[in-house]
Write a protein that holds these residues in place. Structure first.
Motif, short mmCIF file in Angstrom:
data_model
loop_
_atom_site.label_atom_id
_atom_site.label_comp_id
_atom_site.label_asym_id
_atom_site.label_seq_id
_atom_site.Cartn_x
_atom_site.Cartn_y
_atom_site.Cartn_z
N ILE A 27 0.86 -1.19 0.00
CA ILE A 27 0.00 0.00 0.00
C ILE A 27 0.89 1.23 0.00
O ILE A 27 1.54 1.56 0.99
CB ILE A 27 -0.93 0.00 1.23
CG1 ILE A 27 -1.84 -1.22 1.21
CG2 ILE A 27 -1.77 1.29 1.25
CD1 ILE A 27 -2.71 -1.36 2.46
N GLY A 28 0.96 1.90 -1.14
CA GLY A 28 1.86 3.03 -1.31
C GLY A 28 3.23 2.64 -1.79
O GLY A 28 4.19 3.42 -1.66
N VAL A 35 8.14 2.72 0.29
CA VAL A 35 6.73 3.02 0.54
C VAL A 35 6.56 4.53 0.72
O VAL A 35 7.34 5.16 1.43
CB VAL A 35 6.21 2.31 1.81
CG1 VAL A 35 4.73 2.63 2.02
CG2 VAL A 35 6.40 0.81 1.72
N CYS A 36 5.55 5.08 0.10
CA CYS A 36 5.11 6.46 0.35
C CYS A 36 3.67 6.40 0.82
O CYS A 36 2.74 6.25 0.01
CB CYS A 36 5.25 7.33 -0.90
SG CYS A 36 4.64 9.02 -0.65
N ARG A 37 3.50 6.48 2.14
CA ARG A 37 2.16 6.41 2.72
C ARG A 37 2.08 7.49 3.80
O ARG A 37 2.26 7.24 5.00
CB ARG A 37 1.90 5.01 3.30
CG ARG A 37 0.45 4.74 3.64
CD ARG A 37 0.18 3.27 3.97
NE ARG A 37 1.04 2.78 5.02
CZ ARG A 37 1.95 1.81 4.87
NH1 ARG A 37 2.11 1.23 3.69
NH2 ARG A 37 2.70 1.42 5.88
N LEU A 43 -4.07 6.49 1.22
CA LEU A 43 -3.22 5.31 1.40
C LEU A 43 -3.08 4.98 2.88
O LEU A 43 -3.06 3.79 3.26
CB LEU A 43 -1.85 5.54 0.76
CG LEU A 43 -1.84 5.60 -0.77
CD1 LEU A 43 -0.46 6.00 -1.27
CD2 LEU A 43 -2.25 4.25 -1.37
N ASP A 44 -2.96 6.00 3.73
CA ASP A 44 -2.90 5.75 5.17
C ASP A 44 -4.19 5.09 5.63
O ASP A 44 -4.17 4.17 6.46
CB ASP A 44 -2.65 7.06 5.91
CG ASP A 44 -2.42 6.87 7.40
OD1 ASP A 44 -1.96 5.78 7.80
OD2 ASP A 44 -2.69 7.81 8.17
N GLY A 47 -4.06 1.47 4.77
CA GLY A 47 -3.19 0.76 5.69
C GLY A 47 -3.86 0.54 7.04
O GLY A 47 -3.78 -0.55 7.62
N ASP A 91 2.47 5.36 9.22
CA ASP A 91 2.73 6.41 8.24
C ASP A 91 4.22 6.39 7.91
O ASP A 91 5.04 5.95 8.72
CB ASP A 91 2.30 7.78 8.74
CG ASP A 91 3.06 8.24 9.98
OD1 ASP A 91 3.10 7.47 10.97
OD2 ASP A 91 3.63 9.35 9.98
#
Length: 431
Positions: A27-28, A35-37, A43-44, A47, A91
């Motif tokens: 996810i992200g 990962v970019c969340r 996206l957060d 998650g 995050d």
């Protein structure tokens, strides 16, 4: 001599833990494997939904407080006791990795899965926490959720924090459906443990599996502005220049010198620099830069602070330039509770893992929980000490070892309820 309990044979499923980390990391996911969340994005939310769903599937109840902290609870025999809590954050940095924060949350979920598999009951409840906006990449202050929880700053202050587009924390919590009803801090904690990749090279360089974390470095952050006079780089003789950048470099070097004088835990960093007008053939008229000082005790950090201000006074007089220094943030050093540190050490020893004490140079949610409950941390190595980077990596066997230490530290704090049936299953699995 400590009596050997059948639960000493308990181990988590390392393959399952790794799979959970990879599933959350999808996810992200970024092209470079990271990962970019960012906090409170869609996206957060994905998650959070995934992790909460895993908890519900294990029979846990889920509570969300007003700043969006998630508490996933496995009941104990005596639910009037304050829970033993473990957790971290999910995050990430804009170019973050799969393990920073995520490991601490998913190690907790894996522990619950293990206890459920063997039908192990504990006297006290066990909870897994997901703290909101630990990274501070999108919203400041950093470690927001745990900070509001322990009263370091107000809920109103956190709600008003806005990203670069002007969107506030409260708006985003509401939008993604994670603004809960529970008052922040109205949630007892009996003890708190946080497992984390080290984010440094000490364990890897020492070929050691488990870092026992007795403390976290305190830090002082400063903004320094040096004001000189802009003029043409060619016609202006060296002797009459008022070069703000040259004077700034003296201060930058002193920051490093101060850290070296206060070894082994002294740290000194200049990480952000703005040069104005930033033109090739103009003598800089103003320079603004950050200063980051860290150490393990209030006394050492106070002395470093005094040294810095003394040097600023000296260089101001020598150069004749205007120099402004402002301390903009201060986090005191955090010493973790000896009982929690001892439980981590005992668990690692019982499991046969090599350990060493590692003082954390980075901030973690545990430094805020330590204000309201006995707290401790467990470190495992990360490849080349790299974190906050898409190439962040850790060995599955190290993550498994850290989760096993976390499991037994939690069991020692939550107290296993003896039962022939559940303990027999542990012994049988070991055989």
């Amino acid at each position: 001599m400590k009596a050997i309990s059948p639960t000493d044979a308990l181990r988590i499923d390392g393959t399952r833990l790794w799979r959970s980390l990879m599933d959350l990391g999808a996810i992200g996911a970024t092209p470079k494997g990271g990962v970019c969340r960012l906090a409170l994005t869609d996206l957060d939310k994905q998650g959070r939904d995934l992790v909460s769903g895993w908890a519900i599937a294990e029979g846990m109840s889920v509570t969300v407080d007003q700043i969006g902290n998630i508490f996933m609870r496995r009941a104990g025999r005596n639910n009037d006791l304050p829970p033993v809590v473990t957790g971290s954050h999910i995050d990430t940095q804009p170019t973050g990795g799969k393990f920073d924060g995520n490991y601490g949350v998913l190690a907790g979920i894996e522990i619950i899965r293990t206890l459920n598999h063997y039908n192990i009951q504990t006297e006290a409840p066990i909870e897994v926490a997901v703290w909101t906006n630990e990274e501070g990449s999108r919203f400041v202050p950093v470690m927001m959720g745990s900070g509001v929880f322990c009263g370091a700053f107000t809920l109103e202050h956190a709600y008003a924090a806005a990203d670069t587009g002007g969107i506030t924390v409260k708006d985003e919590l509401t939008r993604i459906g994670y603004i809960g009803d529970q008052l922040c801090g109205d949630h007892p904690i009996g003890a708190y443990y946080e497992a984390h990749i080290e984010q440094g090279p000490v364990l890897e360089n020492a070929d050691t599996v488990i870092g026992v974390v007795p403390a976290v470095l305190g830090l002082s952050w400063y903004d320094c502005t040096v004001t000189g006079f802009e003029s043409h780089a060619g016609p202006t003789p060296m002797a009459i220049r008022k070069d703000a950048l040259q004077v700034s470099t003296y201060i930058m070097q002193e920051v490093v010198a101060i850290a070296l004088r206060y070894a082994p835990y002294g740290r000194g960093t200049v990480g952000a620099v703005q040069v104005m007008p930033n033109s090739r053939n103009v003598i800089p008229g103003m320079v603004k830069f950050s200063i980051d000082l860290r150490n393990v005790s209030d006394e050492a950090l106070d002395s470093m602070n005094a040294d810095l201000y003394a040097y600023i006074d000296k260089i101001r007089t020598q150069s004749g330039l205007g120099i402004a220094l402002e301390r903009v943030s201060y986090f005191p050093p955090c010493n973790f509770h000896p009982d929690c540190v001892g439980q981590v050490r005992n668990a690692a020893s019982m499991l046969g893992y090599a350990t060493m004490d590692v003082v954390s140079g980075a901030g973690h949610d545990a430094i805020y929980t330590a204000r309201v409950a006995p707290s401790g941390m467990i470190f495992v190595p990360c490849k080349d000490g790299v974190s906050h980077n898409e190439i962040e990596d850790a060995k599955p066997e190290h993550l498994e070892a850290g989760a096993n230490v976390l499991l037994h530290a939690i069991l020692a704090s939550a107290v296993v309820v003896p039962s022939k049936n559940n303990l027999r299953s542990v012994i049988k699995s070991e055989e």
